[in-house]
Design a protein around this motif. Structure first.
Motif, PDB file in Angstrom:
ATOM      1  N   VAL A  13       0.836  -1.202   0.000  1.00 45.89           N
ATOM      2  CA  VAL A  13       0.000   0.000   0.000  1.00 45.89           C
ATOM      3  C   VAL A  13       0.869   1.249   0.000  1.00 45.89           C
ATOM      4  O   VAL A  13       0.679   2.150  -0.802  1.00 45.89           O
ATOM      5  N   ALA A  14       1.834   1.294   0.931  1.00 51.16           N
ATOM      6  CA  ALA A  14       2.700   2.475   1.060  1.00 51.16           C
ATOM      7  C   ALA A  14       4.119   2.002   1.283  1.00 51.16           C
ATOM      8  O   ALA A  14       4.349   1.015   1.965  1.00 51.16           O
ATOM      9  N   GLU A  15       5.062   2.734   0.693  1.00 50.17           N
ATOM     10  CA  GLU A  15       6.467   2.388   0.827  1.00 50.17           C
ATOM     11  C   GLU A  15       7.258   3.627   1.199  1.00 50.17           C
ATOM     12  O   GLU A  15       6.953   4.720   0.731  1.00 50.17           O
ATOM     13  N   ASN A  16       8.256   3.448   2.049  1.00 50.96           N
ATOM     14  CA  ASN A  16       9.151   4.541   2.420  1.00 50.96           C
ATOM     15  C   ASN A  16      10.473   4.293   1.699  1.00 50.96           C
ATOM     16  O   ASN A  16      11.390   3.703   2.246  1.00 50.96           O
ATOM     17  N   ARG A  17      10.549   4.727   0.453  1.00 51.98           N
ATOM     18  CA  ARG A  17      11.709   4.428  -0.386  1.00 51.98           C
ATOM     19  C   ARG A  17      12.958   5.181   0.065  1.00 51.98           C
ATOM     20  O   ARG A  17      14.071   4.721  -0.126  1.00 51.98           O
ATOM     21  N   LYS A  18      12.767   6.354   0.661  1.00 53.89           N
ATOM     22  CA  LYS A  18      13.901   7.161   1.111  1.00 53.89           C
ATOM     23  C   LYS A  18      14.614   6.538   2.299  1.00 53.89           C
ATOM     24  O   LYS A  18      15.791   6.803   2.532  1.00 53.89           O
TER      25      LYS A  18
ATOM     26  N   LEU B  70      -5.977  -1.133  13.403  1.00 53.25           N
ATOM     27  CA  LEU B  70      -6.692  -0.161  12.580  1.00 53.25           C
ATOM     28  C   LEU B  70      -8.187  -0.208  12.839  1.00 53.25           C
ATOM     29  O   LEU B  70      -8.703  -1.232  13.277  1.00 53.25           O
ATOM     30  N   THR B  71      -8.865   0.893  12.542  1.00 58.04           N
ATOM     31  CA  THR B  71     -10.328   0.893  12.569  1.00 58.04           C
ATOM     32  C   THR B  71     -10.827   0.470  11.194  1.00 58.04           C
ATOM     33  O   THR B  71     -10.050   0.385  10.243  1.00 58.04           O
ATOM     34  N   GLY B  72     -12.119   0.229  11.071  1.00 52.93           N
ATOM     35  CA  GLY B  72     -12.701  -0.251   9.814  1.00 52.93           C
ATOM     36  C   GLY B  72     -12.484   0.680   8.640  1.00 52.93           C
ATOM     37  O   GLY B  72     -12.120   0.247   7.545  1.00 52.93           O
ATOM     38  N   THR B  73     -12.671   1.992   8.854  1.00 56.76           N
ATOM     39  CA  THR B  73     -12.518   2.927   7.745  1.00 56.76           C
ATOM     40  C   THR B  73     -11.055   3.064   7.326  1.00 56.76           C
ATOM     41  O   THR B  73     -10.769   3.331   6.162  1.00 56.76           O
ATOM     42  N   GLU B  74     -10.130   2.847   8.271  1.00 54.41           N
ATOM     43  CA  GLU B  74      -8.704   2.892   7.921  1.00 54.41           C
ATOM     44  C   GLU B  74      -8.342   1.725   7.010  1.00 54.41           C
ATOM     45  O   GLU B  74      -7.601   1.894   6.035  1.00 54.41           O
ATOM     46  N   VAL B  75      -8.874   0.553   7.309  1.00 54.60           N
ATOM     47  CA  VAL B  75      -8.609  -0.621   6.478  1.00 54.60           C
ATOM     48  C   VAL B  75      -9.149  -0.391   5.074  1.00 54.60           C
ATOM     49  O   VAL B  75      -8.473  -0.666   4.076  1.00 54.60           O
ATOM     50  N   LYS B  76     -10.361   0.143   4.975  1.00 54.05           N
ATOM     51  CA  LYS B  76     -10.970   0.395   3.657  1.00 54.05           C
ATOM     52  C   LYS B  76     -10.146   1.405   2.874  1.00 54.05           C
ATOM     53  O   LYS B  76      -9.919   1.239   1.676  1.00 54.05           O
ATOM     54  N   SER B  77      -9.684   2.443   3.548  1.00 54.17           N
ATOM     55  CA  SER B  77      -8.869   3.463   2.903  1.00 54.17           C
ATOM     56  C   SER B  77      -7.563   2.850   2.376  1.00 54.17           C
ATOM     57  O   SER B  77      -7.136   3.141   1.258  1.00 54.17           O
ATOM     58  N   LEU B  78      -6.928   1.984   3.192  1.00 54.42           N
ATOM     59  CA  LEU B  78      -5.682   1.335   2.770  1.00 54.42           C
ATOM     60  C   LEU B  78      -5.922   0.369   1.609  1.00 54.42           C
ATOM     61  O   LEU B  78      -5.098   0.257   0.708  1.00 54.42           O
ATOM     62  N   ARG B  79      -7.043  -0.336   1.625  1.00 58.63           N
ATOM     63  CA  ARG B  79      -7.348  -1.268   0.532  1.00 58.63           C
ATOM     64  C   ARG B  79      -7.495  -0.547  -0.804  1.00 58.63           C
ATOM     65  O   ARG B  79      -7.225  -1.110  -1.851  1.00 58.63           O
ATOM     66  N   PHE B  80      -7.933   0.719  -0.759  1.00 60.13           N
ATOM     67  CA  PHE B  80      -8.019   1.523  -1.978  1.00 60.13           C
ATOM     68  C   PHE B  80      -6.651   2.053  -2.406  1.00 60.13           C
ATOM     69  O   PHE B  80      -6.542   2.784  -3.387  1.00 60.13           O
ATOM     70  N   GLY B  81      -5.597   1.709  -1.647  1.00 60.38           N
ATOM     71  CA  GLY B  81      -4.240   2.112  -2.013  1.00 60.38           C
ATOM     72  C   GLY B  81      -3.856   3.488  -1.545  1.00 60.38           C
ATOM     73  O   GLY B  81      -2.855   4.050  -1.985  1.00 60.38           O
ATOM     74  N   GLU B  82      -4.646   4.070  -0.652  1.00 60.03           N
ATOM     75  CA  GLU B  82      -4.318   5.386  -0.132  1.00 60.03           C
ATOM     76  C   GLU B  82      -3.514   5.227   1.144  1.00 60.03           C
ATOM     77  O   GLU B  82      -3.666   4.263   1.871  1.00 60.03           O
ATOM     78  N   GLY B  83      -2.657   6.159   1.422  1.00 57.41           N
ATOM     79  CA  GLY B  83      -1.851   6.118   2.641  1.00 57.41           C
ATOM     80  C   GLY B  83      -0.405   6.444   2.330  1.00 57.41           C
ATOM     81  O   GLY B  83       0.081   6.183   1.238  1.00 57.41           O
TER      82      GLY B  83
ATOM     83  N   PRO C 288      -5.559   8.698   4.801  1.00 59.23           N
ATOM     84  CA  PRO C 288      -6.632   9.685   4.614  1.00 59.23           C
ATOM     85  C   PRO C 288      -8.004   9.124   4.960  1.00 59.23           C
ATOM     86  O   PRO C 288      -8.211   7.919   4.911  1.00 59.23           O
ATOM     87  N   GLU C 289      -8.924  10.021   5.305  1.00 64.46           N
ATOM     88  CA  GLU C 289     -10.279   9.593   5.649  1.00 64.46           C
ATOM     89  C   GLU C 289     -10.905   8.843   4.485  1.00 64.46           C
ATOM     90  O   GLU C 289     -10.678   9.170   3.323  1.00 64.46           O
ATOM     91  N   PHE C 290     -11.714   7.837   4.807  1.00 67.35           N
ATOM     92  CA  PHE C 290     -12.394   7.037   3.793  1.00 67.35           C
ATOM     93  C   PHE C 290     -13.470   7.889   3.142  1.00 67.35           C
ATOM     94  O   PHE C 290     -14.259   8.543   3.831  1.00 67.35           O
ATOM     95  N   SER C 291     -13.511   7.883   1.810  1.00 62.26           N
ATOM     96  CA  SER C 291     -14.419   8.768   1.079  1.00 62.26           C
ATOM     97  C   SER C 291     -15.893   8.497   1.393  1.00 62.26           C
ATOM     98  O   SER C 291     -16.696   9.424   1.442  1.00 62.26           O
ATOM     99  N   HIS C 292     -16.268   7.233   1.607  1.00 60.05           N
ATOM    100  CA  HIS C 292     -17.663   6.904   1.897  1.00 60.05           C
ATOM    101  C   HIS C 292     -17.922   6.726   3.387  1.00 60.05           C
ATOM    102  O   HIS C 292     -18.937   6.167   3.777  1.00 60.05           O
ATOM    103  N   GLY C 293     -16.970   7.174   4.216  1.00 58.71           N
ATOM    104  CA  GLY C 293     -17.132   7.049   5.665  1.00 58.71           C
ATOM    105  C   GLY C 293     -18.150   8.051   6.181  1.00 58.71           C
ATOM    106  O   GLY C 293     -18.333   9.126   5.614  1.00 58.71           O
ATOM    107  N   ASN C 294     -18.815   7.712   7.266  1.00 58.73           N
ATOM    108  CA  ASN C 294     -19.795   8.632   7.850  1.00 58.73           C
ATOM    109  C   ASN C 294     -19.211   9.245   9.114  1.00 58.73           C
ATOM    110  O   ASN C 294     -18.014   9.477   9.190  1.00 58.73           O
ATOM    111  N   ARG C 295     -20.021   9.450  10.110  1.00 56.72           N
ATOM    112  CA  ARG C 295     -19.530  10.103  11.338  1.00 56.72           C
ATOM    113  C   ARG C 295     -18.526   9.250  12.105  1.00 56.72           C
ATOM    114  O   ARG C 295     -17.874   9.722  13.025  1.00 56.72           O
ATOM    115  N   PHE C 296     -18.392   7.976  11.744  1.00 57.99           N
ATOM    116  CA  PHE C 296     -17.439   7.092  12.414  1.00 57.99           C
ATOM    117  C   PHE C 296     -16.085   7.079  11.714  1.00 57.99           C
ATOM    118  O   PHE C 296     -15.261   6.214  11.983  1.00 57.99           O
ATOM    119  N   ASN C 297     -15.859   8.017  10.813  1.00 54.06           N
ATOM    120  CA  ASN C 297     -14.589   8.076  10.091  1.00 54.06           C
ATOM    121  C   ASN C 297     -13.442   8.341  11.064  1.00 54.06           C
ATOM    122  O   ASN C 297     -13.638   8.871  12.145  1.00 54.06           O
TER     123      ASN C 297
END
Length: 160
Positions: free
Chosen positions: A15-20, A37-50, A72-81
């Motif tokens: 998902v994310a790499e620290n190449r430096k 992680l919380t649920g919305t964090e997992v969803k955000s990472l699965r979309f390749g964000e982070g 980053p916050e999950f795009s379809h997350g609600n108040r539990f983001n």
């Protein structure tokens, strides 16, 4: 009885790499840690964000925390983001945590995350390195050596 960990971890989706990090630090030991992680964090990472470019890990109160990692916050997350840059707990064995704490306290080493990925079982993992910061002259030597290897490869390819 625990089985020995493989030399390279079973990474399925990076998902994310620290190449430096491999340039800025001399890497000593690499650990694989789970990440809480919380649920919305997992969803955000699965979309390749982070991003873990400017993040680090620290040992606090007998636990290891990943600080300044941006999920980053999950795009379809609600108040539990979730909050984007909150500290996240890393899951390691107590023996490993003690070893890391000792190395950071005594030898002046740093805990640097190298990558965040999902393993074969779909679990989010962090590749955590125990590293020592490189000085400028060490970095220059590393660049020189890398360029020489590239040049030697070119010469061998042209002659062979």
């Amino acid at each position: 009885m625990s089985r020995p960990k493989p030399a390279t971890f079973d990474k399925k989706k990076i998902v994310a790499e620290n190449r430096k990090a491999r340039f800025e630090y001399t890497i000593d030991t690499v650990y694989e840690a789970g990440i809480a992680l919380t649920g919305t964090e997992v969803k955000s990472l699965r979309f390749g964000e982070g991003s873990i470019a400017e993040s680090y890990a620290e040992v606090r109160d007998g636990m290891v925390w990943l600080v300044n990692a941006n999920v980053p916050e999950f795009s379809h997350g609600n108040r539990f983001n979730h909050e984007a840059k909150r500290p996240r707990k890393l899951l390691l064995h107590e023996r490993e945590i003690n070893k890391l704490h000792g190395a950071v306290a005594r030898e002046g080493m740093t805990l640097v995350p190298l990558s965040v990925y999902f393993n074969g079982r779909g679990r989010a993992k962090v590749e955590l390195a125990l590293a020592k910061g490189r000085k400028d002259h060490d970095k220059r030597a590393a660049i020189k050596e890398r360029e020489w290897k590239r040049e030697a490869g070119r010469i061998m390819r042209d002659r062979g």
